[in-house]
Design a protein around this motif. Structure first.
Motif, PDB file in Angstrom:
ATOM      1  N   LEU A  52      13.765 -12.850  -2.280  1.00 49.83           N
ATOM      2  CA  LEU A  52      13.592 -11.709  -1.961  1.00 49.83           C
ATOM      3  C   LEU A  52      12.714 -11.821  -0.310  1.00 49.83           C
ATOM      4  O   LEU A  52      11.113 -11.385  -1.591  1.00 49.83           O
ATOM      5  CB  LEU A  52      14.226 -10.111  -2.391  1.00 49.83           C
ATOM      6  CG  LEU A  52      13.941  -9.334  -1.588  1.00 49.83           C
ATOM      7  CD1 LEU A  52      15.202  -8.661  -1.146  1.00 49.83           C
ATOM      8  CD2 LEU A  52      14.102  -7.549  -3.146  1.00 49.83           C
ATOM      9  N   ASN A  53      13.113 -11.693   0.706  1.00 48.12           N
ATOM     10  CA  ASN A  53      11.695 -11.932   1.636  1.00 48.12           C
ATOM     11  C   ASN A  53      12.064 -10.184   2.061  1.00 48.12           C
ATOM     12  O   ASN A  53      13.002  -9.304   2.545  1.00 48.12           O
ATOM     13  CB  ASN A  53      12.656 -12.367   3.066  1.00 48.12           C
ATOM     14  CG  ASN A  53      11.732 -14.348   2.296  1.00 48.12           C
ATOM     15  OD1 ASN A  53      11.615 -14.716   1.872  1.00 48.12           O
ATOM     16  ND2 ASN A  53      12.713 -15.189   3.416  1.00 48.12           N
ATOM     17  N   LEU A  54      10.365  -9.509   2.099  1.00 45.50           N
ATOM     18  CA  LEU A  54      10.544  -8.063   2.785  1.00 45.50           C
ATOM     19  C   LEU A  54       9.345  -8.324   3.914  1.00 45.50           C
ATOM     20  O   LEU A  54       8.062  -8.540   3.559  1.00 45.50           O
ATOM     21  CB  LEU A  54      10.697  -6.824   1.403  1.00 45.50           C
ATOM     22  CG  LEU A  54      11.139  -7.090   0.447  1.00 45.50           C
ATOM     23  CD1 LEU A  54      10.945  -6.431  -0.646  1.00 45.50           C
ATOM     24  CD2 LEU A  54      12.480  -6.477   0.751  1.00 45.50           C
ATOM     25  N   LYS A  55       9.613  -7.786   5.013  1.00 43.56           N
ATOM     26  CA  LYS A  55       8.402  -7.508   5.598  1.00 43.56           C
ATOM     27  C   LYS A  55       7.436  -6.309   5.158  1.00 43.56           C
ATOM     28  O   LYS A  55       7.862  -5.495   4.091  1.00 43.56           O
ATOM     29  CB  LYS A  55       9.577  -6.596   6.923  1.00 43.56           C
ATOM     30  CG  LYS A  55       8.454  -6.422   7.889  1.00 43.56           C
ATOM     31  CD  LYS A  55       8.645  -5.754   9.577  1.00 43.56           C
ATOM     32  CE  LYS A  55       7.839  -6.108  10.298  1.00 43.56           C
ATOM     33  NZ  LYS A  55       8.085  -6.502  11.268  1.00 43.56           N
ATOM     34  N   CYS A  56       5.843  -7.062   5.413  1.00 47.64           N
ATOM     35  CA  CYS A  56       5.226  -5.282   4.609  1.00 47.64           C
ATOM     36  C   CYS A  56       4.204  -5.475   5.959  1.00 47.64           C
ATOM     37  O   CYS A  56       3.557  -6.375   6.940  1.00 47.64           O
ATOM     38  CB  CYS A  56       4.779  -6.202   3.944  1.00 47.64           C
ATOM     39  SG  CYS A  56       3.847  -8.101   3.514  1.00 47.64           S
ATOM     40  N   SER A  57       2.604  -4.121   5.265  1.00 52.85           N
ATOM     41  CA  SER A  57       1.868  -4.750   7.002  1.00 52.85           C
ATOM     42  C   SER A  57       1.148  -5.899   5.987  1.00 52.85           C
ATOM     43  O   SER A  57       0.785  -6.312   4.940  1.00 52.85           O
ATOM     44  CB  SER A  57       1.404  -3.526   7.209  1.00 52.85           C
ATOM     45  OG  SER A  57       0.861  -3.461   5.387  1.00 52.85           O
ATOM     46  N   PRO A  58       0.517  -6.682   7.594  1.00 51.22           N
ATOM     47  CA  PRO A  58      -0.742  -8.186   6.954  1.00 51.22           C
ATOM     48  C   PRO A  58      -1.564  -7.480   5.742  1.00 51.22           C
ATOM     49  O   PRO A  58      -2.159  -7.767   5.275  1.00 51.22           O
ATOM     50  CB  PRO A  58      -1.214  -7.643   8.310  1.00 51.22           C
ATOM     51  CG  PRO A  58      -0.171  -7.823   9.136  1.00 51.22           C
ATOM     52  CD  PRO A  58      -0.288  -6.063   8.017  1.00 51.22           C
ATOM     53  N   GLN A  59      -2.485  -5.803   5.359  1.00 51.42           N
ATOM     54  CA  GLN A  59      -3.088  -4.929   4.948  1.00 51.42           C
ATOM     55  C   GLN A  59      -2.299  -5.508   3.462  1.00 51.42           C
ATOM     56  O   GLN A  59      -3.509  -5.187   2.512  1.00 51.42           O
ATOM     57  CB  GLN A  59      -3.803  -4.084   5.530  1.00 51.42           C
ATOM     58  CG  GLN A  59      -2.929  -3.122   5.137  1.00 51.42           C
ATOM     59  CD  GLN A  59      -2.045  -2.333   6.650  1.00 51.42           C
ATOM     60  OE1 GLN A  59      -2.443  -3.003   7.244  1.00 51.42           O
ATOM     61  NE2 GLN A  59      -2.715  -1.594   7.015  1.00 51.42           N
ATOM     62  N   TRP A  60      -1.221  -4.809   3.671  1.00 55.19           N
ATOM     63  CA  TRP A  60      -0.371  -4.884   1.712  1.00 55.19           C
ATOM     64  C   TRP A  60      -0.111  -5.870   1.308  1.00 55.19           C
ATOM     65  O   TRP A  60      -0.364  -6.550   0.430  1.00 55.19           O
ATOM     66  CB  TRP A  60       0.522  -4.298   2.236  1.00 55.19           C
ATOM     67  CG  TRP A  60       0.241  -2.391   2.012  1.00 55.19           C
ATOM     68  CD1 TRP A  60      -0.100  -1.998   3.024  1.00 55.19           C
ATOM     69  CD2 TRP A  60      -1.163  -1.885   0.672  1.00 55.19           C
ATOM     70  NE1 TRP A  60      -1.197  -0.535   2.623  1.00 55.19           N
ATOM     71  CE2 TRP A  60      -0.634  -0.354   1.145  1.00 55.19           C
ATOM     72  CE3 TRP A  60      -0.503  -2.203  -0.548  1.00 55.19           C
ATOM     73  CZ2 TRP A  60      -1.211   0.692  -0.227  1.00 55.19           C
ATOM     74  CZ3 TRP A  60      -0.198  -1.344  -1.456  1.00 55.19           C
ATOM     75  CH2 TRP A  60      -0.522   0.060  -0.977  1.00 55.19           C
ATOM     76  N   ALA A  61       0.407  -7.520   2.897  1.00 57.16           N
ATOM     77  CA  ALA A  61       1.165  -8.991   1.856  1.00 57.16           C
ATOM     78  C   ALA A  61      -0.290  -8.905   0.919  1.00 57.16           C
ATOM     79  O   ALA A  61       0.205  -9.411   0.291  1.00 57.16           O
ATOM     80  CB  ALA A  61       0.874  -9.402   3.209  1.00 57.16           C
ATOM     81  N   GLY A  62      -1.881  -9.190   1.228  1.00 54.89           N
ATOM     82  CA  GLY A  62      -2.152  -9.588   0.439  1.00 54.89           C
ATOM     83  C   GLY A  62      -2.821  -9.505  -0.891  1.00 54.89           C
ATOM     84  O   GLY A  62      -2.609  -9.491  -1.971  1.00 54.89           O
ATOM     85  N   LEU A  63      -2.506  -7.959  -1.154  1.00 50.34           N
ATOM     86  CA  LEU A  63      -2.172  -7.248  -2.062  1.00 50.34           C
ATOM     87  C   LEU A  63      -1.113  -7.203  -3.318  1.00 50.34           C
ATOM     88  O   LEU A  63      -1.922  -7.593  -4.503  1.00 50.34           O
ATOM     89  CB  LEU A  63      -3.121  -5.269  -2.163  1.00 50.34           C
ATOM     90  CG  LEU A  63      -2.892  -4.705  -3.178  1.00 50.34           C
ATOM     91  CD1 LEU A  63      -4.290  -5.165  -3.849  1.00 50.34           C
ATOM     92  CD2 LEU A  63      -3.044  -3.399  -2.847  1.00 50.34           C
ATOM     93  N   TRP A  64       0.042  -7.525  -2.550  1.00 53.34           N
ATOM     94  CA  TRP A  64       0.745  -8.074  -3.508  1.00 53.34           C
ATOM     95  C   TRP A  64       0.793  -8.949  -3.867  1.00 53.34           C
ATOM     96  O   TRP A  64       1.189  -9.628  -4.615  1.00 53.34           O
ATOM     97  CB  TRP A  64       2.175  -7.959  -3.027  1.00 53.34           C
ATOM     98  CG  TRP A  64       2.889  -6.123  -2.062  1.00 53.34           C
ATOM     99  CD1 TRP A  64       2.662  -5.627  -0.784  1.00 53.34           C
ATOM    100  CD2 TRP A  64       2.661  -4.953  -3.758  1.00 53.34           C
ATOM    101  NE1 TRP A  64       3.258  -4.111  -0.963  1.00 53.34           N
ATOM    102  CE2 TRP A  64       3.006  -3.809  -2.778  1.00 53.34           C
ATOM    103  CE3 TRP A  64       2.852  -4.880  -4.822  1.00 53.34           C
ATOM    104  CZ2 TRP A  64       3.830  -3.006  -2.662  1.00 53.34           C
ATOM    105  CZ3 TRP A  64       2.875  -3.534  -5.177  1.00 53.34           C
ATOM    106  CH2 TRP A  64       3.377  -2.466  -4.290  1.00 53.34           C
ATOM    107  N   ARG A  65       0.471 -10.309  -2.925  1.00 53.04           N
ATOM    108  CA  ARG A  65       0.699 -11.372  -3.392  1.00 53.04           C
ATOM    109  C   ARG A  65      -0.942 -11.466  -5.132  1.00 53.04           C
ATOM    110  O   ARG A  65      -0.518 -12.522  -5.242  1.00 53.04           O
ATOM    111  CB  ARG A  65      -0.249 -12.349  -2.415  1.00 53.04           C
ATOM    112  CG  ARG A  65       0.852 -12.451  -1.422  1.00 53.04           C
ATOM    113  CD  ARG A  65       0.759 -13.322  -0.327  1.00 53.04           C
ATOM    114  NE  ARG A  65       1.417 -12.661   1.000  1.00 53.04           N
ATOM    115  CZ  ARG A  65       1.150 -13.370   1.786  1.00 53.04           C
ATOM    116  NH1 ARG A  65       0.222 -13.863   2.444  1.00 53.04           N
ATOM    117  NH2 ARG A  65       2.052 -12.724   3.552  1.00 53.04           N
TER     118      ARG A  65
END
Length: 113
Positions: A52-65
């Motif tokens: 599942l590809n989901l858009k995210c704000s750049p500041q959250w992208a790394g946190l989720w990863r």
């Protein structure tokens, strides 16, 4: 949430959303906002598992990863603004729902002033 149907059903609960299959390869399902045609979720099967590809704000992208090994830079998308969630059962369903909601909020039509 492990299947295409689970994701599509959840996404369709958001206002003004529709399911689209714009590619020749029917493996790809896009969930779009009706008013602006922007995609916020892309579901596809890869290696026998749904991704599942989901858009995210750049500041959250790394946190989720960093939090989940099954959240990676998006497959075939801008790596700063999109994540891929591998639906292998390792990411709690409430977190997947949260990420879908955030993705929808980023692309939904803005109210005119």
């Amino acid at each position: 949430m492990k299947t295409r149907e689970d994701v599509i059903g959840y996404c369709l609960a958001f206002q003004g959303v529709y399911e689209d299959h714009p590619f020749k390869d029917q493996n790809w399902t896009l969930m779009r906002c009706r008013d602006n045609k922007k995609s916020f979720a892309i579901v596809y099967e890869r290696e026998g598992i749904f991704w599942l590809n989901l858009k995210c704000s750049p500041q959250w992208a790394g946190l989720w990863r960093e939090t989940y090994t099954s959240v990676i830079p998006a497959y075939h998308m801008n790596k700063d603004h999109w994540n891929t969630v591998i639906l292998d059962g390792t990411v709690p369903e409430e977190e997947i729902r949260r990420m879908i909601g955030e993705s929808y909020d980023l692309v939904k039509p803005k109210k005119k002033k």
